[in-house]
Each structure stands twice: as C-alpha cells, then as structure tokens.
Scaffold this active site. Structure first.
Site, PDB file in Angstrom:
ATOM      1  N   GLY A 139     -13.858  15.449  13.378  1.00 11.99           N
ATOM      2  CA  GLY A 139     -12.969  15.627  12.240  1.00 11.99           C
ATOM      3  C   GLY A 139     -11.628  14.940  12.423  1.00 11.99           C
TER       4      GLY A 139
ATOM      5  N   LYS B 127      -8.326  10.675  19.874  1.00 13.02           N
ATOM      6  CA  LYS B 127      -8.341  12.040  19.309  1.00 13.02           C
ATOM      7  C   LYS B 127      -7.017  12.283  18.595  1.00 13.02           C
ATOM      8  CE  LYS B 127      -9.301  16.797  20.701  1.00 13.02           C
ATOM      9  NZ  LYS B 127      -9.667  17.663  21.831  1.00 13.02           N
TER      10      LYS B 127
ATOM     11  N   ASP C  99      -6.396  17.931   8.828  1.00 15.77           N
ATOM     12  CA  ASP C  99      -5.612  16.722   8.545  1.00 15.77           C
ATOM     13  C   ASP C  99      -5.993  15.541   9.437  1.00 15.77           C
ATOM     14  OD1 ASP C  99      -4.684  17.599  10.954  1.00 15.77           O
ATOM     15  OD2 ASP C  99      -2.588  17.823  10.350  1.00 15.77           O
TER      16      ASP C  99
ATOM     17  N   ARG D 202     -23.168  16.129  22.318  1.00 11.27           N
ATOM     18  CA  ARG D 202     -23.067  17.567  22.555  1.00 11.27           C
ATOM     19  C   ARG D 202     -24.400  18.244  22.256  1.00 11.27           C
ATOM     20  NH1 ARG D 202     -17.382  17.928  20.938  1.00 11.27           N
ATOM     21  NH2 ARG D 202     -16.669  15.785  20.891  1.00 11.27           N
TER      22      ARG D 202
ATOM     23  N   ASP E  89     -20.936  22.964  19.999  1.00 12.41           N
ATOM     24  CA  ASP E  89     -20.377  21.634  19.727  1.00 12.41           C
ATOM     25  C   ASP E  89     -19.404  21.221  20.828  1.00 12.41           C
ATOM     26  OD1 ASP E  89     -19.023  23.892  18.363  1.00 12.41           O
ATOM     27  OD2 ASP E  89     -17.477  22.413  17.956  1.00 12.41           O
TER      28      ASP E  89
HETATM   29  P1  AMP Z   1     -12.681  22.246  18.119  1.00 17.63           P
HETATM   30  O1  AMP Z   1     -12.453  23.702  17.898  1.00 17.63           O
HETATM   31  O2  AMP Z   1     -11.458  21.488  18.543  1.00 17.63           O
HETATM   32  O3  AMP Z   1     -13.853  21.971  19.004  1.00 17.63           O
HETATM   33  O4  AMP Z   1     -13.010  21.625  16.690  1.00 17.63           O
HETATM   34  C1  AMP Z   1     -14.049  22.113  15.884  1.00 17.63           C
HETATM   35  C2  AMP Z   1     -14.251  21.165  14.733  1.00 17.63           C
HETATM   36  O5  AMP Z   1     -13.089  21.093  13.920  1.00 17.63           O
HETATM   37  C3  AMP Z   1     -14.557  19.742  15.143  1.00 17.63           C
HETATM   38  O6  AMP Z   1     -15.478  19.232  14.217  1.00 17.63           O
HETATM   39  C4  AMP Z   1     -13.215  19.068  15.026  1.00 17.63           C
HETATM   40  O7  AMP Z   1     -13.326  17.678  14.844  1.00 17.63           O
HETATM   41  C5  AMP Z   1     -12.629  19.762  13.819  1.00 17.63           C
HETATM   42  N1  AMP Z   1     -11.161  19.740  13.808  1.00 17.63           N
HETATM   43  C6  AMP Z   1     -10.326  20.390  14.645  1.00 17.63           C
HETATM   44  N2  AMP Z   1      -9.044  20.142  14.325  1.00 17.63           N
HETATM   45  C7  AMP Z   1      -9.052  19.310  13.266  1.00 17.63           C
HETATM   46  C8  AMP Z   1      -8.037  18.679  12.456  1.00 17.63           C
HETATM   47  N3  AMP Z   1      -6.735  18.871  12.694  1.00 17.63           N
HETATM   48  N4  AMP Z   1      -8.437  17.884  11.441  1.00 17.63           N
HETATM   49  C9  AMP Z   1      -9.732  17.694  11.187  1.00 17.63           C
HETATM   50  N5  AMP Z   1     -10.726  18.251  11.891  1.00 17.63           N
HETATM   51  C10 AMP Z   1     -10.400  19.049  12.918  1.00 17.63           C
HETATM   52 MG    MG Z   2     -14.801  20.483  19.713  1.00 15.69          MG
END
Ligand code: AMP
Ligand code: MG
Length: 506
Positions: free
Chosen positions: A117, A138, A150, A208, A273
């Site tokens: 994301g 990232k 965002d 993953r 994930d």
């Molecule tokens: P995480 O908890 O960091 O493993 O993220 C879980 C999901 O949310 C993943 O698909 C990330 O890419 C997405 N994600 C986390 N933060 C953001 C952000 N600020 N903008 C867009 N996607 C995000």
């Molecule tokens: Mg993640």
C-alpha cells in the site's frame, strides 16, 4: 574507471546494448544492474507503477557497508542523482517499479486484498557473490493497494525500522535490511503533522505467506504454481515441490522464532502478510525488545488480546504455517482430503524444530555446549525466577559472563540458589570456563535496541538532530563486544524512562 560490468565477457546480441547503456549510466549517475525476476511473473501478481515524487529529498542515513556488499557505490547513492532514486523521484535505468499484491490474516481476521500500500519494488539486484536482493522503497506514495492509506511513512517508523532491522542483522538474525533513509521535505498527517520519510529496504524477496493466500483465495491454481516455482528457485533450491517447500518454510520459521526468543525480541504483528516465505524478519512496526522479562509481554498498542505476546510467538508462527499449508493444498494433490493430510504432516516438524532450536539457543546463553537431560528444567527455572523479579532479560543473561552488566536480579537469593545448580552443570562441560564464557558472550548480547533509546533518537531526529540515531546505529552494529564508549547504552530504562507501548500509527 569504467563502471563495473562493461568489460564483462557477456556474449553478443542485446548485450552490446546493455554495455553501451552501462557506460552511459556510469557517466550519468547511479549504476545498478537490475534483474527483475518478480516482474516476469504473470501480470496479476502486481501493479506496475512508479513512486510518487517528493518535494525536497534529503539523505538522512546511508548504510555504506550494505551498499558495498550489494555491489553498489555509496558515493553514487549519496550524490543528488542517487538520493533522487532513493526518494522515488527518479527511476534508475533497468528498474521496473511495481507494487506487489498479497492478502493476509490480520490478528486472525481474513483480509483478501492487502498488497504494497505504500511500498514500491524498484527491482532486484544480484550481488557480485550471486545473491539476489529486492530493492524496495517504503513510504513511496499510494498504489492500487493503498485502500484508505496515504502511501507514506513518517520519520519515526522509518528510523525505527532502520535501527531495529540493522540491530537484528548484527545479532545474526535473518532479516530484511535498511539501505537508506531519505527525508521527503513533506508532511505526513497522523495524529499530528509529522516529517515524511522513505526507507530503502533490502530483502531476499518480499514474498509472504499472504502472497500464497492471495492466489489460493481466488482459486487461481496457475498463479499458485508459478509462485511456488518462483519461491523454490529463489529460496528453496533443494525443494522438490510444494510439500517440501512447506516443510522447509516451517523449519525456517521455527528457527527464526527461537532466535527472536533468545534475544527477547517481540515482533508485535505476526500477521500472515508479515510472515516472510524464506524465514526473514520483516515489517518492523510495533516491534520491541523486552527490557524486564515477562512471557506475556506485549508492546503493540493495538494487540489488546495479547495475540502476539512474547511467549505466544511460536504458536503464532505455527498458525501462520498452517495458513501456508492450506494455501498450498491445491498444489499437493487432486484428492483434497489426502492433500490436506499431507500438508498437515508437512508442518508437523515445526514444534520439534522450534524446541530443538530454542534449547540450543538457551543452552548457549548458559554456556552449555553439550546437551543434557535436565537442561530444559535448568533454563525454565532461571526464566521463572527472572519473571518473578522482573529481571532485565538482556542484562541478566549478559551478566552471567560479564561484570559490566549491572542487573540487581543477579544479586538476589533466588539467583544464588539457581546458580549452585548451574555451576554444577558447568563443571561437566568439557571445555572449561573459558569456553563456556566465550559461548555465552556470543549468545548474550550486551546491547539491544532498547525502546527508550529508539524513542529518544526519533524525538531528537524530528527536532533535526540525528546524532542520537547515528550513535545508536553505530553501537548496535557490534552488540556482542561493544566499545566502552557505548557502556551507557547497556542500561535498562529507569522507571520514568520506560516505554510501555509501541504504536502502529506508522
Ligand atoms: P502493516 O501493518 O504495516 O504490515 O501494513 C498492513 C497493510 O496496510 C499493508 O498492505 C500495507 O501496505 C498497508 N499500509 C500500511 N500503512 C499504509 C499507508 N500509510 N498507506 C497505504 N497503505 C498502508
Ligand atoms: Mg506488512
């Protein structure tokens, strides 16, 4: 000097063009030789797009040693053209940027569509030694998988991931790495406006458990087959098929989590994930090293049920392997019932592998090289006493062989009672005290990335002062025999310094 690769005897045809292009890049700026195997997978594995440019990129951290290991020139990376690439403002020749699709179980709940994301895979590079690594940005802007996000990251989590992933590497734990951090000159809005940043992450891949789940959930057997073949070629070259992949992936997860446990590491968000298919530690969000030992310890502010508490990590890793097993069932056999049975059997090795790895790691922490029947009880007894006293995990173990480690628990009657049994056990070690001591000093770090130090480094960096970050990163590069100048970083937090929670507002 000509850029690397120009005079390589690499055949005829299209290579002539590649050599010419290499020459041009050598003059123009960053010379990275990409070979993007993930981008050659079917189109439904990813979305092709570039990072969203940022206003005013500024390099705030560069891991020069890692750059050199990757065959990259740190000076080129630090130059304006290099920084533009690390910020996502320019796409280097040979890169084929994309965001990967994946799914996952988050805190046990199924999310059919996650994906990168806010991360962009620039491409893969092959080191001079022949190892393949992803280069990923990232915090690089929104992608089709951003949902409500965002696509950005703020400086805090970027520095946290940089510090902790590099500390883990220095501790010998398989992990993604941090190559660089760039401030974007833009604000990111969380609870308040915060400075934005982009992390360049290096990993053997970003595949993953959730990548397999993504295709399994869609009933896309063809994609599963392609992914399985890709993962075997890339990470498990000895595996004959899905079953062996599963077996070996479970063994690596077991070893990884045992390693985490042995250094007091809590991942904090072991969703599928965030479970790397090749057994690397990935996604440093609300992770933390414990100070005081407590098997029920949780840091993540969103983990209210304690699902990913320190002591639950083995069960959770096994749970993740069970999800991988389910995803792979279609590749194991036509008869579903039989395939399920075989997949279940393939991950049965997890528990014994974990126990063996855990015992080996904790034996080493006590200086024991040869296994003995009563070792598990001896280790368990010490841990129980540490938990009762809230003893500092790192300093208690380090203090067994290092006078500098200052830990009150080691002066307690409880410890003295345990120590008698330990001494008797050490007397049966063949190598004598010197060898036991050497073993302990390699298994018990003097320095870990303590939460209060990370938070202090982030607070200073937000105010424009990166000296604490730089000092912490330098110290954590040598956690087992740190220089005396870093003695202050060994101390457990005073009660008023203690950080009790980490936040997922990344
Ligand atoms: P995480 O908890 O960091 O493993 O993220 C879980 C999901 O949310 C993943 O698909 C990330 O890419 C997405 N994600 C986390 N933060 C953001 C952000 N600020 N903008 C867009 N996607 C995000
Ligand atoms: Mg993640």
């Amino acid at each position: 000097m000509p850029p690397a690769g120009i005079f390589e005897p690499n055949g005829r045809g299209p290579h002539w063009y590649r050599r010419r292009r290499g020459l041009r890049l050598g003059i123009m700026g960053l010379n990275i030789r990409f070979d993007n195997s993930y981008g050659r997978l079917p189109g439904r594995f990813f979305s092709r797009l570039s990072a969203t440019p940022v206003a005013a990129p500024r390099l705030i951290a560069l891991n020069r040693a890692l750059a050199r290991d990757l065959g990259l020139d740190p000076e080129q990376l630090a130059a304006p053209q290099g920084v533009a690439v690390l910020a996502g403002n320019s796409v280097p020749p040979g890169a084929e940027p994309l965001a990967q699709a994946y799914a996952g179980h988050q805190f046990g709940g199924w999310s059919p569509q996650l994906g990168d994301g806010r991360a962009i895979l620039l491409g893969e590079i092959v080191t001079p030694e022949g190892a393949r690594f992803d280069l990923q940005l990232k915090g690089a802007g929104p992608t089709p998988y951003s949902r409500m996000g965002d696509g950005r990251a703020w400086l805090g989590p970027v520095l946290r991931e940089y510090i902790v992933s590099e500390a883990m590497h220095a501790l010998g734990v398989p992990t993604t790495r941090a190559l660089a951090a760039v401030a974007t000159g833009e604000q990111v809005f969380r609870e308040s406006a915060l400075p934005g940043a982009v992390l360049t992450r290096v990993a053997s891949s970003h595949i993953r458990v959730g990548t397999f789940q993504y295709f399994a959930a869609r009933g896309d057997k063809e994609a599963l087959e392609a992914l399985c073949a890709h993962v075997i070629a890339r990470h498990y070259p000895g595996a004959g098929g899905a079953l062996e992949l599963l077996e070996q992936a479970a063994a690596r997860q077991a070893a990884l989590v045992a390693h985490w446990m042995s250094i007091g590491f809590i991942h904090g968000v072991m969703n599928t994930d965030n479970a790397h298919i090749a057994g690397e530690t990935i996604d440093y969000g609300p992770c933390a090293f414990m100070d005081g030992y407590d098997p029920a310890r949780v840091f993540s502010s969103i983990d209210r049920g304690g699902r990913y508490a320190y002591g639950r990590q083995p069960q959770m890793a096994y749970w993740n392997m069970a999800q991988l097993a389910s995803a792979l069932v279609p590749l194991i056999g036509e008869d579903q019932e039989q395939a399920v049975a075989e997949a279940s059997r393939a991950i049965e090795g997890f528990a014994p592998a974990f126990e063996a790895a855990w015992l080996a790691r904790f034996r080493a922490k006590l200086g024991l090289s040869l296994p003995e029947e009563g070792d598990a009880a001896l280790i368990g007894d010490l841990l129980d006493k540490m938990a009762q006293h809230g003893a500092d995990f790192t300093n208690s173990f380090r203090g067994l062989s290092d006078d500098k480690a200052d830990e009150p628990f080691l002066q307690s009657d409880a410890f003295a009672a345990w120590q008698d049994g330990w001494r008797a056990r050490l007397a049966r070690e063949p190598g004598g005290w010197d060898e036991c001591e050497a073993l302990m000093r390699r298994a018990n770090p003097a320095l870990i990335a303590r939460n209060h130090r990370i938070e202090a480094a982030i607070a200073a960096a937000v105010a424009g002062d990166f000296s604490l970050f730089e000092r912490l990163t330098a110290a954590l590069a040598g956690p087992f025999e740190p220089a005396a100048q870093y003695d202050d970083l060994r101390a457990a937090p005073r009660p008023e310094e203690e950080i009790s929670a980490t936040f997922c507002g990344t």
